[in-house]
Design a protein around this motif. Structure first.
Motif, PDB file in Angstrom:
ATOM      1  N   GLN A 129       0.829  -1.206   0.000  1.00 15.73           N
ATOM      2  CA  GLN A 129       0.000   0.000   0.000  1.00 15.73           C
ATOM      3  C   GLN A 129       0.863   1.257   0.000  1.00 15.73           C
ATOM      4  OE1 GLN A 129      -2.320  -1.288   3.515  1.00 15.73           O
ATOM      5  NE2 GLN A 129      -4.156  -0.827   2.307  1.00 15.73           N
ATOM      6  N   VAL A 130       1.930   1.221   0.777  1.00 11.72           N
ATOM      7  CA  VAL A 130       2.852   2.353   0.803  1.00 11.72           C
ATOM      8  C   VAL A 130       3.457   2.564  -0.579  1.00 11.72           C
ATOM      9  CG1 VAL A 130       5.027   3.237   1.745  1.00 11.72           C
ATOM     10  CG2 VAL A 130       3.376   2.106   3.254  1.00 11.72           C
ATOM     11  N   LEU A 131       3.887   1.479  -1.214  1.00 12.87           N
ATOM     12  CA  LEU A 131       4.453   1.567  -2.560  1.00 12.87           C
ATOM     13  C   LEU A 131       3.442   2.171  -3.534  1.00 12.87           C
ATOM     14  CD1 LEU A 131       6.549   0.980  -4.736  1.00 12.87           C
ATOM     15  CD2 LEU A 131       5.772  -1.401  -4.749  1.00 12.87           C
ATOM     16  N   GLU A 132       2.191   1.750  -3.419  1.00 13.94           N
ATOM     17  CA  GLU A 132       1.154   2.273  -4.308  1.00 13.94           C
ATOM     18  C   GLU A 132       0.992   3.781  -4.131  1.00 13.94           C
ATOM     19  OE1 GLU A 132      -3.269   0.906  -5.819  1.00 13.94           O
ATOM     20  OE2 GLU A 132      -2.554   0.262  -3.847  1.00 13.94           O
ATOM     21  N   GLU A 133       1.006   4.242  -2.867  1.00 14.77           N
ATOM     22  CA  GLU A 133       0.857   5.676  -2.614  1.00 14.77           C
ATOM     23  C   GLU A 133       2.104   6.452  -3.036  1.00 14.77           C
ATOM     24  OE1 GLU A 133      -1.029   7.221   0.790  1.00 14.77           O
ATOM     25  OE2 GLU A 133      -2.116   5.369   1.253  1.00 14.77           O
ATOM     26  N   LEU A 134       3.261   5.847  -2.894  1.00 15.14           N
ATOM     27  CA  LEU A 134       4.483   6.496  -3.369  1.00 15.14           C
ATOM     28  C   LEU A 134       4.409   6.709  -4.876  1.00 15.14           C
ATOM     29  CD1 LEU A 134       7.265   4.564  -1.384  1.00 15.14           C
ATOM     30  CD2 LEU A 134       6.497   6.911  -0.998  1.00 15.14           C
ATOM     31  N   ARG A 135       3.931   5.701  -5.584  1.00 15.04           N
ATOM     32  CA  ARG A 135       3.841   5.801  -7.027  1.00 15.04           C
ATOM     33  C   ARG A 135       2.751   6.784  -7.457  1.00 15.04           C
ATOM     34  NH1 ARG A 135       7.998   5.016  -7.033  1.00 15.04           N
ATOM     35  NH2 ARG A 135       9.242   3.152  -7.410  1.00 15.04           N
ATOM     36  N   ALA A 136       1.724   6.942  -6.596  1.00 13.08           N
ATOM     37  CA  ALA A 136       0.623   7.836  -6.936  1.00 13.08           C
ATOM     38  C   ALA A 136       0.985   9.306  -6.734  1.00 13.08           C
ATOM     39  CB  ALA A 136      -0.610   7.495  -6.108  1.00 13.08           C
ATOM     40  N   GLY A 137       2.122   9.564  -6.108  1.00 13.39           N
ATOM     41  CA  GLY A 137       2.520  10.956  -5.928  1.00 13.39           C
ATOM     42  C   GLY A 137       3.311  11.242  -4.677  1.00 13.39           C
ATOM     43  N   GLY A 138       3.407  10.254  -3.756  1.00 11.55           N
ATOM     44  CA  GLY A 138       4.140  10.496  -2.518  1.00 11.55           C
ATOM     45  C   GLY A 138       5.626  10.667  -2.740  1.00 11.55           C
ATOM     46  N   ALA A 139       6.186   9.903  -3.649  1.00 13.67           N
ATOM     47  CA  ALA A 139       7.605  10.016  -4.022  1.00 13.67           C
ATOM     48  C   ALA A 139       7.797   9.243  -5.319  1.00 13.67           C
ATOM     49  CB  ALA A 139       8.511   9.473  -2.917  1.00 13.67           C
ATOM     50  N   PRO A 140       7.232   9.722  -6.413  1.00 14.36           N
ATOM     51  CA  PRO A 140       7.238   8.955  -7.664  1.00 14.36           C
ATOM     52  C   PRO A 140       8.623   8.713  -8.235  1.00 14.36           C
ATOM     53  CG  PRO A 140       6.470  11.204  -8.039  1.00 14.36           C
ATOM     54  CD  PRO A 140       6.551  11.021  -6.560  1.00 14.36           C
ATOM     55  N   GLN A 141       9.611   9.535  -7.867  1.00 10.92           N
ATOM     56  CA  GLN A 141      10.946   9.380  -8.428  1.00 10.92           C
ATOM     57  C   GLN A 141      11.833   8.426  -7.627  1.00 10.92           C
ATOM     58  OE1 GLN A 141      11.571  10.684 -11.406  1.00 10.92           O
ATOM     59  NE2 GLN A 141       9.456  11.395 -11.300  1.00 10.92           N
ATOM     60  N   ALA A 142      11.354   7.985  -6.463  1.00  7.64           N
ATOM     61  CA  ALA A 142      12.175   7.105  -5.623  1.00  7.64           C
ATOM     62  C   ALA A 142      12.133   5.675  -6.151  1.00  7.64           C
ATOM     63  CB  ALA A 142      11.677   7.144  -4.181  1.00  7.64           C
ATOM     64  N   ASP A 143      13.285   5.025  -6.163  1.00 17.18           N
ATOM     65  CA  ASP A 143      13.347   3.599  -6.485  1.00 17.18           C
ATOM     66  C   ASP A 143      13.106   2.814  -5.203  1.00 17.18           C
ATOM     67  OD1 ASP A 143      14.001   3.646  -9.299  1.00 17.18           O
ATOM     68  OD2 ASP A 143      15.930   4.481  -8.711  1.00 17.18           O
ATOM     69  N   VAL A 144      12.264   1.802  -5.280  1.00 22.58           N
ATOM     70  CA  VAL A 144      11.854   1.057  -4.089  1.00 22.58           C
ATOM     71  C   VAL A 144      12.406  -0.358  -4.129  1.00 22.58           C
ATOM     72  CG1 VAL A 144       9.912   0.161  -2.760  1.00 22.58           C
ATOM     73  CG2 VAL A 144       9.772   2.434  -3.811  1.00 22.58           C
ATOM     74  N   VAL A 145      13.074  -0.729  -3.046  1.00 20.49           N
ATOM     75  CA  VAL A 145      13.569  -2.093  -2.852  1.00 20.49           C
ATOM     76  C   VAL A 145      12.763  -2.698  -1.714  1.00 20.49           C
ATOM     77  CG1 VAL A 145      15.538  -3.537  -2.231  1.00 20.49           C
ATOM     78  CG2 VAL A 145      15.888  -1.474  -3.623  1.00 20.49           C
ATOM     79  N   MET A 146      11.983  -3.728  -2.001  1.00 18.68           N
ATOM     80  CA  MET A 146      11.186  -4.388  -0.977  1.00 18.68           C
ATOM     81  C   MET A 146      12.086  -5.312  -0.160  1.00 18.68           C
ATOM     82  SD  MET A 146       8.303  -3.052  -1.861  1.00 18.68           S
ATOM     83  CE  MET A 146       7.112  -3.913  -0.809  1.00 18.68           C
ATOM     84  N   ILE A 147      11.959  -5.226   1.156  1.00 15.72           N
ATOM     85  CA  ILE A 147      12.739  -6.085   2.052  1.00 15.72           C
ATOM     86  C   ILE A 147      11.760  -6.681   3.064  1.00 15.72           C
ATOM     87  CG2 ILE A 147      15.049  -5.096   1.836  1.00 15.72           C
ATOM     88  CD1 ILE A 147      14.422  -3.184   4.073  1.00 15.72           C
ATOM     89  N   THR A 148      11.484  -7.981   2.936  1.00  8.81           N
ATOM     90  CA  THR A 148      10.351  -8.537   3.672  1.00  8.81           C
ATOM     91  C   THR A 148      10.427 -10.053   3.784  1.00  8.81           C
ATOM     92  OG1 THR A 148       7.938  -8.750   3.623  1.00  8.81           O
ATOM     93  CG2 THR A 148       9.078  -8.624   1.507  1.00  8.81           C
ATOM     94  N   ALA A 149       9.649 -10.589   4.713  1.00 10.51           N
ATOM     95  CA  ALA A 149       9.503 -12.040   4.814  1.00 10.51           C
ATOM     96  C   ALA A 149       8.363 -12.542   3.941  1.00 10.51           C
ATOM     97  CB  ALA A 149       9.248 -12.439   6.266  1.00 10.51           C
TER      98      ALA A 149
END
Length: 228
Positions: free
Chosen positions: A66-86
């Motif tokens: 959900q955070v990634l979706e909001e980042l892409r929608a305008g929260g930080a569209p230029q940031a590259d996202v690396v998911m780190i998770t179980a």
């Protein structure tokens, strides 16, 4: 170029601190901020304008997807996202991929893997910082920088991950090219074993071979880490 700014997002304080310490130890990277909830992550991203976000999926309020979706929608569209998770279910992985995550690391993972991912993303960002028109080969390199697997993935039968980690760490600690015998002595391996791992790395494009010619006999193969 200026330092690559990284926002670390993880609900586990100790994990977040460990990842932040790793980022701070890498040349050319700085910690832009640390967040432990999804809302805090979105707020930090809008304020700090990070270049890379290390994003956990399991957060106490919003999911990382959900955070990634909001980042892409305008929260930080230029940031590259690396998911780190179980999280390793196909729905989460596929959503992260479709929303533009550039890497997906499943916990637990080696810190060397995270370092590699960060360097790959930084290399791609540097390539794209130019206003020049890119040739196909350059475009291929950019996409390869964020999609190429680490040398620890998909090892053939007979090669083990712990030994590969040892070979990679030993080779990367040496500035000059060295022979399989020299690396084997430093790593405590047999020459035959060291050469098998080195040749596999050569085939993946992570290591470069040069030939040293002597007075007689076969030329000596010298290995140097080139992937970074």
């Amino acid at each position: 170029m200026s330092d690559v700014r990284v926002l670390v997002v993880d609900d586990d304080f100790m994990v977040a601190r460990l990842h932040a310490e790793l980022v701070g130890s890498l040349a050319g990277f700085v910690v832009a901020g640390v967040a432990q909830t999804g809302r805090d992550a979105l707020d930090a991203a809008s304020r700090l304008h990070p270049d890379i976000v290390l994003l956990d999926v399991y957060l106490p309020d919003l999911s990382g997807v959900q955070v990634l979706e909001e980042l892409r929608a305008g929260g930080a569209p230029q940031a590259d996202v690396v998911m780190i998770t179980a999280a390793r279910d196909t729905e989460t992985v596929s959503r992260a991929l479709r929303l533009g995550a550039v890497h997906y690391l499943v916990k637990p993972f080696a810190l060397a893997d995270l370092s590699d991912r960060l360097r790959q993303v930084a290399a791609a960002r540097q390539q794209l910082a130019s206003d020049a028109t890119l040739a196909q080969a350059e475009i291929d390199r950019v996409f390869g920088a964020v999609r190429t697997p680490t040398p620890l993935r998909g090892l053939p039968k007979g090669l083990s991950e712990p030994t590969m980690r040892l070979v990679v760490a030993t080779l990367r600690s040496q500035d000059a090219a060295e022979s399989a015998t020299e690396l084997a002595d430093r790593a405590g391996l047999s020459r035959v074993s060291a050469r098998r791992y080195l040749e596999h790395l050569v085939g993946m494009g992570w290591v470069e071979v040069t030939l040293k010619y002597g007075a007689a006999g076969r030329p000596e193969r010298l290995y140097a880490w080139v992937r970074d």
